[in-house]
Design an enzyme around this catalytic site. Structure first.
Site, PDB file in Angstrom:
ATOM      1  N   LYS A  59      36.220  37.463  38.627  1.00  0.00           N
ATOM      2  CA  LYS A  59      36.112  38.752  37.950  1.00  0.00           C
ATOM      3  C   LYS A  59      37.209  38.829  36.897  1.00  0.00           C
ATOM      4  O   LYS A  59      38.348  38.427  37.144  1.00  0.00           O
ATOM      5  CB  LYS A  59      36.258  39.880  38.984  1.00  0.00           C
ATOM      6  CG  LYS A  59      36.068  41.279  38.416  1.00  0.00           C
ATOM      7  CD  LYS A  59      36.127  42.343  39.530  1.00  0.00           C
ATOM      8  CE  LYS A  59      35.877  43.745  39.003  1.00  0.00           C
ATOM      9  NZ  LYS A  59      35.927  44.768  40.059  1.00  0.00           N
ATOM     10  N   SER A 119      31.904  47.906  40.274  1.00  0.00           N
ATOM     11  CA  SER A 119      32.277  47.348  38.992  1.00  0.00           C
ATOM     12  C   SER A 119      32.203  45.821  38.924  1.00  0.00           C
ATOM     13  O   SER A 119      32.202  45.255  37.838  1.00  0.00           O
ATOM     14  CB  SER A 119      33.705  47.775  38.645  1.00  0.00           C
ATOM     15  OG  SER A 119      34.633  47.239  39.574  1.00  0.00           O
ATOM     16  N   SER A 172      33.368  48.507  44.844  1.00  0.00           N
ATOM     17  CA  SER A 172      32.993  47.582  43.770  1.00  0.00           C
ATOM     18  C   SER A 172      32.685  46.146  44.169  1.00  0.00           C
ATOM     19  O   SER A 172      32.226  45.368  43.334  1.00  0.00           O
ATOM     20  CB  SER A 172      34.060  47.571  42.691  1.00  0.00           C
ATOM     21  OG  SER A 172      33.907  48.707  41.885  1.00  0.00           O
TER      22      SER A 172
HETATM   23  N1  GLN Z   1      32.558  53.167  41.477  1.00  0.00           N
HETATM   24  C1  GLN Z   1      33.875  53.532  41.879  1.00  0.00           C
HETATM   25  C2  GLN Z   1      34.663  54.008  40.679  1.00  0.00           C
HETATM   26  O1  GLN Z   1      34.090  54.080  39.658  1.00  0.00           O
HETATM   27  C3  GLN Z   1      34.567  52.353  42.534  1.00  0.00           C
HETATM   28  C4  GLN Z   1      35.005  51.320  41.587  1.00  0.00           C
HETATM   29  C5  GLN Z   1      35.710  50.189  42.250  1.00  0.00           C
HETATM   30  O2  GLN Z   1      35.597  50.001  43.447  1.00  0.00           O
HETATM   31  N2  GLN Z   1      36.480  49.471  41.458  1.00  0.00           N
HETATM   32  O3  GLN Z   1      35.802  54.308  40.740  1.00  0.00           O
END
Ligand code: GLN
Length: 482
Positions: A74, A149, A173
């Site tokens: 990532k 994400s 995410s």
């Molecule tokens: N979707 C959640 C957010 O937007 C979690 C994102 C994540 O786990 N990095 O904060």
């Protein structure tokens, strides 16, 4: 199906070299990435140099189990010599001068980097649509999102253009994109994987973890990623763990907790049916179920969207156009330079979070929002502690729906935030969680099953997931055309 376990065997038997493997994957990336946008950076020469080094190491008799097996990272992990953008214009020109702890662990294991994967900007999102580099597409249906994400990592593994990848999970995410792409992903207990060199979003929630096709592969990858690192003050000093040690343990006597709040009105249709079928499968494997309650879990999204932005607003203050990253070309004075650099370098969702975070931390609002959210966080963690007095592992859905259409939730942040309704409480409590494929909906889109363990119960959770994958084949299905 090529698992990293099976690739490791081929390498050990000399049936294939790391160079051949990497060439093969790079060719698949070249063929499919224009369609998927799962990778933001590919550097074939760099990958092949690492593959040659891995082959030399094997020839010298110094290979570990995974030496030569390629992996994608990532783009939130700093990797020396690689562009590390975090999905943002702010870091579009940032070539990292150092390796994140996780990256150095994979290097030490001799695993070549296949490239850097796309993500929501600064990991803020649930669809990979907030990336400055354009959205990633879901390989099961390119008109749909891969989740986020860590959507680039999930799509790459699902399309088999990478055998495995890293992800990070602040509110879901790793697990939510794993669910939407039909792969297996694990978020470890907070503190198990070092955050050093992992670009910070919400430091008290962020945790890196593996994304792969099987639970067994996740165990092997976690063996590489986990471990104490003095450079992360929240890294936990614990004995070296073999996360694969109990994979084959029978599930007889396992007590599965089913939180009644996860099986209420919100859980409908094909997701409900698939999760129910998985529960029956576990009963056949000798497990028993017990209803548990997480009474405060309904408040987890609200608490998270105070705490995570608060921490983000502080973490992102370092991007000021001075030290590194984007700087506006035209400015009148220092303040103007700060303002324009941040206005031009950050996207809308990141700005929204910075504003919310600054607001909830400001004098006069701190007690009303931030402090209240921290209290809720404690209550949510207590709920889990209560539940684990009755069960060994908690089971439920990973996400309320399967993959949604690109653009479908882009204009409605709250709707998007609700994608993580089943995953966020786990981060607030600091617990380990994972998602594994448990079926498909009527449109042929994958459905994810979530397992949540008690602190440091990764070994048990991986055992449960592996036993399920021995008697099901959801994780072996691949999207057409890849
Ligand atoms: N979707 C959640 C957010 O937007 C979690 C994102 C994540 O786990 N990095 O904060």
């Amino acid at each position: 199906m090529q698992t990293i376990k099976s690739i490791a065997t081929l390498l050990a038997e000399g049936k294939i070299s790391s160079v051949e493997l990497c060439q093969d994957y790079l060719a698949r990336i070249a063929a499919h990435n224009p369609n998927l946008n799962a990778f933001v950076t590919v550097d074939a020469e760099r990958t092949l140099a690492e593959a040659r080094a891995a082959d030399a190491r094997r020839a010298a008799g110094q290979a570990n189990l995974l030496t030569g097996v390629p992996i994608a990272h990532k783009d939130i992990f700093c990797a020396e010599g690689w562009l590390t953008t975090c999905g943002s214009k702010m870091l579009a020109n940032f070539v990292s001068p150092y390796d994140a702890h996780v990256i150095s662990q994979f290097k030490a294991a001799g695993m070549p980097t296949l490239g850097k994967t796309n993500m929501d900007e600064f990991a803020m999102g649930s669809s990979t649509e907030t990336s400055y580099y354009g959205p990633t597409k879901n390989p099961w249906d390119v008109a749909r999102v891969p989740g986020g994400s860590s959507g680039g990592s999930a799509a790459a593994v699902a399309a088999r253009i990478a055998p495995a990848a890293t992800g990070t999970d602040t509110g879901g995410s790793i697990r939510q994109p794993a669910a939407l792409c039909g792969i297996t992903g694990l978020k470890p207990t907070y503190g198990v994987v070092s955050r050093y060199g992992m670009i910070a979003f919400a430091s008290s929630l962020d945790q890196g973890g593996p994304m792969a096709t099987t639970a067994e592969d996740c165990a092997l990858l976690l063996n590489v990623m986990a471990g104490f690192d003095a450079r992360d003050s929240t890294s936990l000093e614990r004995n070296q763990e073999d996360y694969a040690r109990d994979l084959n343990k029978p599930l007889t006597g396992l007590r599965i907790g089913l939180p009644k709040e996860f099986f209420g009105a919100g859980l409908t249709g094909d997701t409900a049916t698939a999760v129910q079928a998985a529960i029956e499968q576990f009963s056949k494997l000798g497990a028993t179920t017990v209803e548990v309650s997480l009474p405060n879990s309904g408040l987890s999204v609200a608490a998270y969207y105070v705490i995570a932005p608060a921490e983000a607003s502080s973490n992102l203050s370092r991007f000021d156009g001075v030290r590194y990253g984007y700087r506006t070309p035209d400015y009148a004075d220092l303040t103007d330079m700060y303002e324009k650099s941040r206005a031009e370098g950050f996207g809308a969702e990141v700005k929204r979070r910075i504003m919310i975070g600054t607001y909830v931390l400001s004098h006069g609002y701190y007690d009303a929002y931030y402090l209240q959210a921290q209290k809720l966080r404690r209550l949510i963690a207590n709920d889990f502690a209560q539940a684990y007095q009755q069960c060994d592992v908690i089971l439920g859905p990973t996400a309320p729906t399967t993959a949604f259409k690109l653009g479908e939730k882009a204009d409605d942040p709250v709707e998007m935030y609700l994608s993580d309704i089943y995953t966020i409480a786990v981060n607030l409590a600091g617990l380990p969680g994972m998602s594994l494929p448990c079926g498909f909906d009527r449109q042929g889109l994958p459905i994810g099953l979530q397992l949540i363990g008690d602190y440091f119960a990764e070994v048990r959770m991986l055992n449960v997931a592996h036993q399920y994958q021995l008697v099901t084949d959801w994780h072996q299905r691949t999207p057409g055309g890849f």
